[in-house]
Design a protein around this motif. Structure first.
Motif, mmCIF file in Angstrom:
data_model
loop_
_atom_site.group_PDB
_atom_site.id
_atom_site.type_symbol
_atom_site.label_atom_id
_atom_site.label_comp_id
_atom_site.label_asym_id
_atom_site.label_seq_id
_atom_site.Cartn_x
_atom_site.Cartn_y
_atom_site.Cartn_z
ATOM 1 N N GLY A 39 -10.182 6.665 -12.821
ATOM 2 C CA GLY A 39 -10.152 5.851 -11.610
ATOM 3 C C GLY A 39 -10.786 4.510 -11.899
ATOM 4 O O GLY A 39 -11.981 4.332 -11.722
ATOM 5 N N ASN A 40 -10.001 3.567 -12.385
ATOM 6 C CA ASN A 40 -10.520 2.258 -12.757
ATOM 7 C C ASN A 40 -10.589 1.339 -11.551
ATOM 8 O O ASN A 40 -9.799 1.460 -10.615
ATOM 9 C CB ASN A 40 -9.627 1.619 -13.824
ATOM 10 N N SER A 41 -11.502 0.387 -11.606
ATOM 11 C CA SER A 41 -11.614 -0.605 -10.553
ATOM 12 C C SER A 41 -10.289 -1.351 -10.440
ATOM 13 O O SER A 41 -9.691 -1.723 -11.442
ATOM 14 C CB SER A 41 -12.739 -1.575 -10.889
ATOM 15 N N GLY A 42 -9.811 -1.550 -9.241
ATOM 16 C CA GLY A 42 -8.535 -2.210 -9.029
ATOM 17 C C GLY A 42 -7.369 -1.247 -8.894
ATOM 18 O O GLY A 42 -6.312 -1.616 -8.412
ATOM 19 N N ARG A 43 -7.540 0.000 -9.322
ATOM 20 C CA ARG A 43 -6.478 0.997 -9.177
ATOM 21 C C ARG A 43 -6.530 1.540 -7.754
ATOM 22 O O ARG A 43 -7.595 1.904 -7.256
ATOM 23 C CB ARG A 43 -6.690 2.122 -10.175
ATOM 24 N N ALA A 44 -5.400 1.591 -7.087
ATOM 25 C CA ALA A 44 -5.358 2.026 -5.700
ATOM 26 C C ALA A 44 -4.217 3.005 -5.464
ATOM 27 O O ALA A 44 -3.153 2.888 -6.059
ATOM 28 C CB ALA A 44 -5.198 0.823 -4.779
ATOM 29 N N VAL A 45 -4.464 3.948 -4.571
ATOM 30 C CA VAL A 45 -3.445 4.896 -4.131
ATOM 31 C C VAL A 45 -3.385 4.811 -2.613
ATOM 32 O O VAL A 45 -4.396 5.007 -1.938
ATOM 33 C CB VAL A 45 -3.785 6.338 -4.568
ATOM 34 N N GLU A 46 -2.205 4.493 -2.081
ATOM 35 C CA GLU A 46 -1.989 4.454 -0.640
ATOM 36 C C GLU A 46 -0.782 5.320 -0.326
ATOM 37 O O GLU A 46 0.326 5.013 -0.771
ATOM 38 C CB GLU A 46 -1.731 3.026 -0.173
ATOM 39 N N LEU A 47 -1.014 6.395 0.417
ATOM 40 C CA LEU A 47 0.056 7.317 0.778
ATOM 41 C C LEU A 47 0.079 7.506 2.286
ATOM 42 O O LEU A 47 -0.976 7.677 2.906
ATOM 43 C CB LEU A 47 -0.150 8.675 0.104
ATOM 44 N N GLU A 48 1.289 7.508 2.849
ATOM 45 C CA GLU A 48 1.430 7.720 4.285
ATOM 46 C C GLU A 48 2.657 8.578 4.546
ATOM 47 O O GLU A 48 3.725 8.330 3.969
ATOM 48 C CB GLU A 48 1.560 6.385 5.016
ATOM 49 N N THR A 49 2.486 9.576 5.398
ATOM 50 C CA THR A 49 3.613 10.426 5.755
ATOM 51 C C THR A 49 3.529 10.845 7.217
ATOM 52 O O THR A 49 2.444 10.898 7.803
ATOM 53 C CB THR A 49 3.708 11.671 4.848
ATOM 54 N N HIS A 50 4.675 11.123 7.777
ATOM 55 C CA HIS A 50 4.789 11.645 9.135
ATOM 56 C C HIS A 50 5.505 12.985 9.057
ATOM 57 O O HIS A 50 6.526 13.100 8.385
ATOM 58 C CB HIS A 50 5.577 10.676 10.023
ATOM 59 N N ASN A 51 4.951 13.976 9.706
ATOM 60 C CA ASN A 51 5.562 15.311 9.805
ATOM 61 C C ASN A 51 5.671 16.034 8.468
ATOM 62 O O ASN A 51 6.639 16.747 8.233
ATOM 63 C CB ASN A 51 6.945 15.228 10.464
ATOM 64 N N ALA A 52 4.689 15.854 7.595
ATOM 65 C CA ALA A 52 4.697 16.553 6.313
ATOM 66 C C ALA A 52 3.310 16.505 5.685
ATOM 67 O O ALA A 52 2.475 15.687 6.056
ATOM 68 C CB ALA A 52 5.730 15.949 5.372
#
Length: 159
Positions: free
Chosen positions: A80-93
């Protein structure tokens, strides 16, 4: 099916599944009414689908994924390096994220009608009505992981 490329990939599909494997670069995939499956990407990954599941493994960079009516499964590699990002979004799952046991990240989890199950220590739910919002750190907290669900639970797994 797209596989074994050095360079960036940008693909779209309507009513046909997308499969991408072994890419040394970034990947962007957009699908309608079908699944997206991505394996072994050294760079960043950006995905959107409507009415389809997303399954990613071996992702080495940042990830952004959004779906309606489709489950998200994500497996990260590396640190997990600085600047690394994870953005996840879901509806109905549901969403399942697997990271290395020694991964480093700040985690923000937001759910409406869902719950968090984590292999890492996480605070108890901060419930407001049917919402569950939690913020916690894995290791030194270098990367950022933000998962938002509506009618779906989240699993954060250690590998």
């Amino acid at each position: 099916e797209i596989e074994d490329l050095a360079g960036n990939v940008n693909t779209r599909s309507h009513n046909a599944a997308i499969q991408v494997e072994r890419i040394r670069g970034n990947v962007r995939a957009v699908s309608n009414n079908s699944a997206i499956r991505v394996t072994d990407v050294s760079g960043d990954a950006d995905f959107e689908t409507n009415n389809g599941a997303m399954r990613f493994s071996g992702i080495g960079g940042s990830v952004r994924g959004r779906t309606n009516n489709g489950q998200i499964e994500l497996g990260l590699v590396g640190q997990g390096n600085s600047g690394r990002a994870v953005e996840l979004e879901t509806h109905n799952a549901a969403v399942a994220v697997t990271v290395p046991r020694d991964f480093s990240a700040e985690v923000l989890f937001e759910s409406h009608h869902g719950q968090l199950k984590s292999d890492f220590p996480a605070p108890p739910p901060n419930k407001k009505m049917d919402d569950d919002i939690r913020s916690f750190r894995i290791g030194g907290g270098a990367a950022k992981i933000h998962v938002k669900t509506n009618n779906g639970s989240v699993k954060l797994r250690a590998n």
